[in-house]
Motif scaffolding. Structure first.
Motif: not given
Length: 117
Positions: A38-42
Motif C-alpha cells: 500500500h502507498l499513501k497518496l500524499s
C-alpha cells in the motif's frame, strides 16, 4: 521508489464494490502468488489537479465503488478513498493510517521494491 515500478499514466479498468474488492484481494493473496503493498497518496500538485481528484473520488464514494487500474497482466492497483479505508480488510492493522488520505493498494505477482533503511 515507485518511479520504476509504476507507469506515469494509469487507465481505469473497472469499479468494484468494497465487498468485491475484499473478496478479490483475499482470493489473490491466499494463493501466495500475489504480493500486496500500500502507498499513501500524499501530494497532488496544482489546484486544477486537486479539484479533478476531489471530483473523481467524491463520485466514486457516492456510488460506493473503488477504482481498479490494470498496470500489467501481473499488477493491479486499487484506489481506496478516505470513506472506504476502515472497511477495506487489507488495510486493517496498518499503523498510522491517515483517515483523510487516499491509499493505493498494489496487488502484484512481481517482486516489490524493498524499503531501504
Amino acid at each position: 521508489d515507485v518511479d520504476s515500478f509504476l507507469p506515469s499514466i494509469l487507465v481505469e479498468k473497472g469499479r468494484l464494490s468494497v465487498e468485491q474488492f475484499n473478496k478479490f484481494v483475499h482470493e489473490k493473496t491466499k494463493s501466495g502468488k500475489w504480493n500486496l503493498a500500500h502507498l499513501k497518496l500524499s501530494s497532488i500538485e496544482g489546484s486544477s489537479n486537486m479539484s479533478s481528484y476531489k471530483k473523481f473520488y467524491k463520485e466514486y464514494e457516492s456510488v460506493g465503488r473503488l477504482t481498479m487500474i490494470q498496470v500489467s497482466d501481473t499488477t493491479k492497483l486499487f484506489l481506496v478513498t478516505p470513506k472506504f479505508l476502515r472497511v477495506c480488510k487489507c488495510l486493517n492493522g496498518i499503523e498510522n493510517l491517515s483517515k483523510s488520505s487516499t491509499y493505493v493498494v498494489v496487488l502484484t505477482k512481481d517482486c516489490l521494491p524493498q524499503k531501504h533503511h
